[in-house]
Design a protein around this motif. Structure first.
Motif, PDB file in Angstrom:
ATOM      1  N   ALA A  42      22.864  35.126  41.166  1.00  0.00           N
ATOM      2  CA  ALA A  42      22.028  36.281  40.836  1.00  0.00           C
ATOM      3  C   ALA A  42      22.365  37.465  41.747  1.00  0.00           C
ATOM      4  CB  ALA A  42      20.549  35.918  40.964  1.00  0.00           C
ATOM      5  N   HIS A  43      22.586  37.197  43.042  1.00  0.00           N
ATOM      6  CA  HIS A  43      22.962  38.269  43.969  1.00  0.00           C
ATOM      7  C   HIS A  43      24.318  38.854  43.592  1.00  0.00           C
ATOM      8  CE1 HIS A  43      19.603  38.135  46.701  1.00  0.00           C
ATOM      9  NE2 HIS A  43      19.736  36.841  46.880  1.00  0.00           N
ATOM     10  N   ALA A  44      25.258  37.985  43.249  1.00  0.00           N
ATOM     11  CA  ALA A  44      26.594  38.456  42.864  1.00  0.00           C
ATOM     12  C   ALA A  44      26.526  39.296  41.596  1.00  0.00           C
ATOM     13  CB  ALA A  44      27.533  37.267  42.670  1.00  0.00           C
ATOM     14  N   ASP A  45      25.733  38.850  40.618  1.00  0.00           N
ATOM     15  CA  ASP A  45      25.586  39.609  39.374  1.00  0.00           C
ATOM     16  C   ASP A  45      24.974  40.982  39.639  1.00  0.00           C
ATOM     17  OD1 ASP A  45      26.634  37.479  38.009  1.00  0.00           O
ATOM     18  OD2 ASP A  45      24.727  36.780  37.184  1.00  0.00           O
ATOM     19  N   TYR A  48      27.595  43.155  41.315  1.00  0.00           N
ATOM     20  CA  TYR A  48      28.585  43.603  40.330  1.00  0.00           C
ATOM     21  C   TYR A  48      28.007  44.720  39.474  1.00  0.00           C
ATOM     22  CZ  TYR A  48      31.590  43.792  36.298  1.00  0.00           C
ATOM     23  OH  TYR A  48      32.397  44.237  35.290  1.00  0.00           O
ATOM     24  N   SER A  49      26.766  44.565  39.062  1.00  0.00           N
ATOM     25  CA  SER A  49      26.128  45.584  38.220  1.00  0.00           C
ATOM     26  C   SER A  49      26.031  46.911  38.964  1.00  0.00           C
ATOM     27  CB  SER A  49      24.740  45.104  37.805  1.00  0.00           C
ATOM     28  OG  SER A  49      24.088  46.089  37.070  1.00  0.00           O
ATOM     29  N   ARG A  50      25.624  46.862  40.241  1.00  0.00           N
ATOM     30  CA  ARG A  50      25.548  48.093  41.039  1.00  0.00           C
ATOM     31  C   ARG A  50      26.933  48.710  41.200  1.00  0.00           C
ATOM     32  NH1 ARG A  50      22.158  44.906  44.148  1.00  0.00           N
ATOM     33  NH2 ARG A  50      23.792  44.593  45.698  1.00  0.00           N
ATOM     34  N   ASN A  51      27.944  47.858  41.486  1.00  0.00           N
ATOM     35  CA  ASN A  51      29.297  48.371  41.664  1.00  0.00           C
ATOM     36  C   ASN A  51      29.831  48.967  40.364  1.00  0.00           C
ATOM     37  OD1 ASN A  51      29.347  47.678  44.316  1.00  0.00           O
ATOM     38  ND2 ASN A  51      30.471  45.775  44.027  1.00  0.00           N
ATOM     39  N   ALA A  52      29.527  48.330  39.230  1.00  0.00           N
ATOM     40  CA  ALA A  52      29.981  48.851  37.946  1.00  0.00           C
ATOM     41  C   ALA A  52      29.369  50.218  37.679  1.00  0.00           C
ATOM     42  CB  ALA A  52      29.635  47.871  36.827  1.00  0.00           C
ATOM     43  N   GLN A  53      28.080  50.371  37.987  1.00  0.00           N
ATOM     44  CA  GLN A  53      27.428  51.661  37.802  1.00  0.00           C
ATOM     45  C   GLN A  53      28.047  52.711  38.719  1.00  0.00           C
ATOM     46  OE1 GLN A  53      23.373  50.701  38.559  1.00  0.00           O
ATOM     47  NE2 GLN A  53      23.029  49.795  36.545  1.00  0.00           N
ATOM     48  N   ASN A  54      28.282  52.332  39.982  1.00  0.00           N
ATOM     49  CA  ASN A  54      28.893  53.263  40.929  1.00  0.00           C
ATOM     50  C   ASN A  54      30.300  53.653  40.474  1.00  0.00           C
ATOM     51  OD1 ASN A  54      26.626  53.130  42.499  1.00  0.00           O
ATOM     52  ND2 ASN A  54      27.477  51.652  43.953  1.00  0.00           N
ATOM     53  N   GLU A  55      31.065  52.686  39.968  1.00  0.00           N
ATOM     54  CA  GLU A  55      32.427  52.953  39.517  1.00  0.00           C
ATOM     55  C   GLU A  55      32.423  53.902  38.326  1.00  0.00           C
ATOM     56  OE1 GLU A  55      36.535  52.982  39.318  1.00  0.00           O
ATOM     57  OE2 GLU A  55      35.174  52.498  40.941  1.00  0.00           O
TER      58      GLU A  55
END
Length: 194
Positions: A42-45, A48-55
């Motif tokens: 859950a932490h990894a997901d 990833y979601s935060r990083n995808a939004q930032n990217e």
């Protein structure tokens, strides 16, 4: 006998201890409702979601003003010139075959030769030739990648115009074509024709 606790997320029964569940003083059994592997996932997901939004946001900023991005990296390279050079040198030293392919493609571009090849093309060429010189059939411990029709005589830089040769053959061949070199050696034609 070990008591099993069911994880509410993956619905798997696991031993009810701190090896499988994080501690949680608010719960009756003192253990978190989700197992450690589900919590980690859950932490990894979420990360990833935060990083995808930032990217996505970063890509939008770059698309809105690409010159700003170019200026930023040019300034960074200028400010970190020594680091950039040492990093590039380490990469070149660690990957001599990739560097050789890059240099051959660069020389061909300067001569306006058509075609380009990759390291995979060179490895395929070596396999096709059985790791033998394309001219004398000597075993190739060290090899040169040669152009059958030299670039200086209008040859292409594509994989179809390449041959793996032992250093002595390649250096003797010079700017001759492969057929001219074979005649010079009295063989009529070279054996690695494709």
């Amino acid at each position: 006998m070990t008591h099993l606790k069911r994880c509410y997320r993956c619905d798997t029964g696991k031993p009810s201890n701190a090896d499988y569940f994080h501690r949680d003083a608010r719960r009756k059994d003192g253990l978190y409702a989700y197992c450690k592997s589900c919590v980690a996932k859950a932490h990894a997901d979420a990360k990833y979601s935060r990083n995808a939004q930032n990217e996505c946001a970063r890509q939008r900023r770059i698309a809105a003003d690409p010159e700003r991005n170019k200026r930023y990296w040019a300034e960074w390279r200028d400010a970190n010139r020594e680091q950039t050079r040492s990093s590039a040198k380490r990469y070149r030293d660690a990957n001599p075959e990739i560097r050789a392919v890059y240099e051959r493609n660069r020389r061909a571009r300067l001569r306006s030769a058509e075609g380009r090849h990759t390291l995979a093309d060179i490895k395929n060429l070596l396999e096709e030739q059985g790791h033998l010189c394309g001219y004398c059939r000597a075993s190739l411990d060290k090899y040169h990648t040669d152009h059958k029709q030299p670039l200086s005589r209008g040859g292409s830089n594509g994989p179809e115009n390449l041959i793996a040769a032992c250093p002595p053959c390649n250096l003797r061949k010079g700017t001759r074509t492969a057929d001219e070199f074979a005649l010079l050696n009295g063989e009529g034609e070279f054996w690695a024709k494709s």
